[in-house]
Motif scaffolding. Structure first.
Motif, PDB file in Angstrom:
ATOM      1  N   TYR A   1     -32.727  12.965  27.638  1.00 48.31           N
ATOM      2  CA  TYR A   1     -34.255  13.341  28.270  1.00 48.31           C
ATOM      3  C   TYR A   1     -33.928  14.170  29.487  1.00 48.31           C
ATOM      4  O   TYR A   1     -34.887  14.880  29.715  1.00 48.31           O
ATOM      5  CB  TYR A   1     -34.826  12.197  28.564  1.00 48.31           C
TER       6      TYR A   1
ATOM      7  N   GLU B   1     -38.386  21.882  33.875  1.00 49.28           N
ATOM      8  CA  GLU B   1     -38.665  22.188  35.024  1.00 49.28           C
ATOM      9  C   GLU B   1     -38.170  23.575  35.486  1.00 49.28           C
ATOM     10  O   GLU B   1     -38.766  24.569  36.151  1.00 49.28           O
ATOM     11  CB  GLU B   1     -37.818  21.087  35.789  1.00 49.28           C
TER      12      GLU B   1
ATOM     13  N   GLU C   1     -47.517  17.672  33.510  1.00 52.58           N
ATOM     14  CA  GLU C   1     -46.280  17.455  32.598  1.00 52.58           C
ATOM     15  C   GLU C   1     -45.109  16.989  33.284  1.00 52.58           C
ATOM     16  O   GLU C   1     -44.347  16.000  32.947  1.00 52.58           O
ATOM     17  CB  GLU C   1     -46.200  18.714  31.656  1.00 52.58           C
ATOM     18  N   ILE C   2     -44.690  17.638  34.525  1.00 57.42           N
ATOM     19  CA  ILE C   2     -43.469  17.259  35.177  1.00 57.42           C
ATOM     20  C   ILE C   2     -43.672  15.811  35.779  1.00 57.42           C
ATOM     21  O   ILE C   2     -42.820  15.065  35.658  1.00 57.42           O
ATOM     22  CB  ILE C   2     -43.185  18.334  36.019  1.00 57.42           C
TER      23      ILE C   2
ATOM     24  N   GLN D   1     -42.963  13.664  33.028  1.00 55.75           N
ATOM     25  CA  GLN D   1     -41.480  13.534  32.571  1.00 55.75           C
ATOM     26  C   GLN D   1     -40.739  12.666  33.557  1.00 55.75           C
ATOM     27  O   GLN D   1     -39.977  11.875  33.436  1.00 55.75           O
ATOM     28  CB  GLN D   1     -41.028  14.870  32.667  1.00 55.75           C
ATOM     29  N   HIS D   2     -41.295  12.596  34.988  1.00 55.81           N
ATOM     30  CA  HIS D   2     -40.512  11.904  35.834  1.00 55.81           C
ATOM     31  C   HIS D   2     -40.740  10.435  35.742  1.00 55.81           C
ATOM     32  O   HIS D   2     -39.984   9.668  35.859  1.00 55.81           O
ATOM     33  CB  HIS D   2     -41.086  12.450  37.230  1.00 55.81           C
TER      34      HIS D   2
ATOM     35  N   TYR E   1     -33.626  17.710  28.720  1.00 58.26           N
ATOM     36  CA  TYR E   1     -35.089  18.351  28.209  1.00 58.26           C
ATOM     37  C   TYR E   1     -35.822  18.464  29.391  1.00 58.26           C
ATOM     38  O   TYR E   1     -36.579  19.505  29.643  1.00 58.26           O
ATOM     39  CB  TYR E   1     -35.675  17.016  27.130  1.00 58.26           C
ATOM     40  N   HIS E   2     -35.876  17.514  30.443  1.00 57.93           N
ATOM     41  CA  HIS E   2     -36.910  17.425  31.726  1.00 57.93           C
ATOM     42  C   HIS E   2     -36.300  18.686  32.417  1.00 57.93           C
ATOM     43  O   HIS E   2     -37.269  19.470  32.861  1.00 57.93           O
ATOM     44  CB  HIS E   2     -36.908  16.281  32.246  1.00 57.93           C
TER      45      HIS E   2
ATOM     46  N   ARG F   1     -41.052   9.054  32.954  1.00 57.72           N
ATOM     47  CA  ARG F   1     -40.304   8.735  31.813  1.00 57.72           C
ATOM     48  C   ARG F   1     -38.877   8.482  32.203  1.00 57.72           C
ATOM     49  O   ARG F   1     -38.382   7.405  31.909  1.00 57.72           O
ATOM     50  CB  ARG F   1     -40.277   9.705  30.703  1.00 57.72           C
TER      51      ARG F   1
END
Length: 132
Positions: free
Chosen positions: A56, A64, A15-16, A19-20, A59-60, A22
Motif C-alpha cells: 500500500y 503522491e 484522494e491522498i 490513502q493516509h 501504491y500511495h 488507509r
C-alpha cells in the motif's frame, strides 16, 4: 486504536487524505494484533500486515509523487527519497527475527510506522500543499 485520524492530518487533497487514512488502518490492524492475547502464533498475520503495508505504501507513494509532479512541486525528488527510505526499511524486515520475537517486533514496526506517518504527514506532506 493506536493512531487516530485528526483534522490536522488533512491535506485537502481528498484522494491522498483517504490513502493516509488507509495507512492508519493498517497500523491499527498491527496494534490490534499486538493486543490480541488469545492468538499464540501471530507470525502469519504479522507477515500479512507487513506485506500490506509495503504494497500500500508503494501504491500511495507513487500516487503522491505523481500528484507532486502534476503541480510542479520543486522538492518532489527529495520527498521521493524519504518515501524510498520508508519502503527500504519495510523490505529489510527479517522474518526469522519476527518469528522469534513476535510481539517485540510488532511493537518496533508500530513505533516506526506511527512516528513516520505523523512526522511525514504533518511535516513533509504539508509542504507540497502549502507550496513550500
Amino acid at each position: 486504536t493506536m493512531i487516530q485520524w485528526k483534522e490536522s492530518y488533512r491535506l485537502g487533497v481528498d484522494e491522498i487524505d483517504e490513502q493516509h487514512k488507509r495507512l492508519f488502518d493498517i497500523a491499527n490492524q498491527a496494534y490490534d494484533l499486538l493486543k490480541n492475547d488469545m492468538l499464540v502464533d501471530k507470525y502469519d498475520r504479522i507477515v500479512s500486515i507487513i506485506e500490506e503495508l509495503r504494497d500500500y505504501a508503494v501504491y500511495h507513494f507513487g500516487f503522491e509523487e505523481n500528484y507532486m509532479a502534476s503541480i510542479n512541486y520543486k522538492r518532489r525528488l527529495s520527498h521521493k527519497v524519504v518515501h524510498d527510505e520508508f519502503i527500504a526499511k519495510i523490505k529489510e524486515v527479517d522474518l526469522d527475527n519476527v518469528d522469534e520475537n513476535q510481539d517485540q517486533y510488532l511493537t518496533e514496526i508500530l513505533d516506526f510506522v506511527v512516528q513516520w506517518i505523523e512526522q511525514h504527514i504533518l511535516g513533509t506532506d504539508k509542504l507540497y500543499v502549502s507550496g513550500n
